[in-house]
Design a protein around this motif. Structure first.
Motif, mmCIF file in Angstrom:
data_model
loop_
_atom_site.group_PDB
_atom_site.id
_atom_site.type_symbol
_atom_site.label_atom_id
_atom_site.label_comp_id
_atom_site.label_asym_id
_atom_site.label_seq_id
_atom_site.Cartn_x
_atom_site.Cartn_y
_atom_site.Cartn_z
ATOM 1 N N UNK A 49 87.545 11.118 29.905
ATOM 2 C CA UNK A 49 88.179 11.861 30.988
ATOM 3 C C UNK A 49 89.667 11.535 31.070
ATOM 4 N N UNK A 50 90.006 10.262 30.937
ATOM 5 C CA UNK A 50 91.411 9.850 31.026
ATOM 6 C C UNK A 50 92.261 10.427 29.895
ATOM 7 N N UNK A 61 97.987 8.256 23.780
ATOM 8 C CA UNK A 61 97.786 6.820 24.017
ATOM 9 C C UNK A 61 96.380 6.410 23.582
ATOM 10 N N UNK A 62 95.371 7.159 24.021
ATOM 11 C CA UNK A 62 93.996 6.809 23.657
ATOM 12 C C UNK A 62 93.732 7.025 22.170
ATOM 13 N N UNK A 63 94.357 8.001 21.570
ATOM 14 C CA UNK A 63 94.166 8.229 20.134
ATOM 15 C C UNK A 63 94.716 7.051 19.331
ATOM 16 N N UNK A 64 95.801 6.482 19.791
ATOM 17 C CA UNK A 64 96.427 5.373 19.063
ATOM 18 C C UNK A 64 95.739 4.032 19.288
ATOM 19 N N UNK A 65 95.193 3.787 20.494
ATOM 20 C CA UNK A 65 94.684 2.441 20.765
ATOM 21 C C UNK A 65 93.164 2.324 20.789
ATOM 22 N N UNK A 66 92.451 3.419 20.942
ATOM 23 C CA UNK A 66 90.995 3.334 21.045
ATOM 24 C C UNK A 66 90.361 3.694 19.701
ATOM 25 N N UNK A 67 89.347 2.945 19.311
ATOM 26 C CA UNK A 67 88.699 3.158 18.010
ATOM 27 C C UNK A 67 87.330 3.824 18.122
ATOM 28 N N UNK A 130 91.058 22.992 31.506
ATOM 29 C CA UNK A 130 91.453 21.576 31.561
ATOM 30 C C UNK A 130 90.465 20.781 32.419
ATOM 31 N N UNK A 131 90.113 21.299 33.599
ATOM 32 C CA UNK A 131 89.149 20.633 34.483
ATOM 33 C C UNK A 131 87.769 20.574 33.820
ATOM 34 N N UNK A 132 87.361 21.654 33.170
ATOM 35 C CA UNK A 132 86.065 21.712 32.502
ATOM 36 C C UNK A 132 85.980 20.672 31.384
ATOM 37 N N UNK A 133 87.056 20.501 30.617
ATOM 38 C CA UNK A 133 87.066 19.506 29.544
ATOM 39 C C UNK A 133 86.945 18.093 30.111
ATOM 40 N N UNK A 134 87.612 17.822 31.220
ATOM 41 C CA UNK A 134 87.491 16.504 31.846
ATOM 42 C C UNK A 134 86.061 16.281 32.344
#
Length: 157
Positions: A49-50, A61-67, A130-134
């Motif tokens: 969601x974030x 940010x999440x693409x770079x730091x989360x695996x 956008x809301x639906x994707x979250x």
């Protein structure tokens, strides 16, 4: 001679008691940074969601730091969705501007009232998507947008 702190058994120089298994050294603190990713403390659905919350910035940010694959998918889809939304917005704006000029040139002013509602519907549609994707990310569902989702899945898959 060293003795076990828990049961009193002779342990010599061992770190653990052979009789009761108690640790003889200082208790090792739980390592916070032992996981692969700095966002490991966040549930996957919340992280998904974030990814959408601050548009392409949080996605990046999440693409770079989360695996984690679920989070990376939603992060990449967030970036792709925002790029597509900006591109469609520009193209739609140009088309409506041309339509507006044609209305002026042809002198059909009643058609000019169609421009704003059409632009408004486009904006509401993008916001609803956008809301639906979250929502889908929060429900732990890997919802793929029609064209973007397949491209993103191949990219991060």
């Amino acid at each position: 001679m060293a003795f076990c702190k828990a049961c009193g058994q002779d342990i010599g120089g061992a770190a653990f008691c052979s009789k009761c298994g108690a640790s003889q050294g200082a208790a090792a603190p739980a390592s916070v940074g032992s996981s692969d990713t700095p966002t490991a403390g966040i549930d996957e659905n919340v992280a998904g969601l974030l990814c959408y919350l601050f548009h392409w910035i949080s996605g990046l940010v999440f693409l770079l730091i989360d695996k984690r694959s679920f989070v990376r998918f939603h992060a990449a889809q967030s970036i792709a969705f925002n790029i597509a939304a900006v591109g469609l917005g520009i193209a739609f704006g140009i088309a409506l501007a041309i339509f507006g000029w044609l209305v002026i040139l042809i002198r059909l002013p009643f058609l000019a009232f169609l421009i704003f509602p059409i632009w408004l519907l486009f904006g509401i549609g993008m916001f609803a998507t956008w809301i639906f994707l979250m929502y889908k990310a929060f429900k732990n569902e890997k919802f793929k947008l029609p064209i973007i989702g397949n491209m993103v899945e191949k990219m991060v898959g």
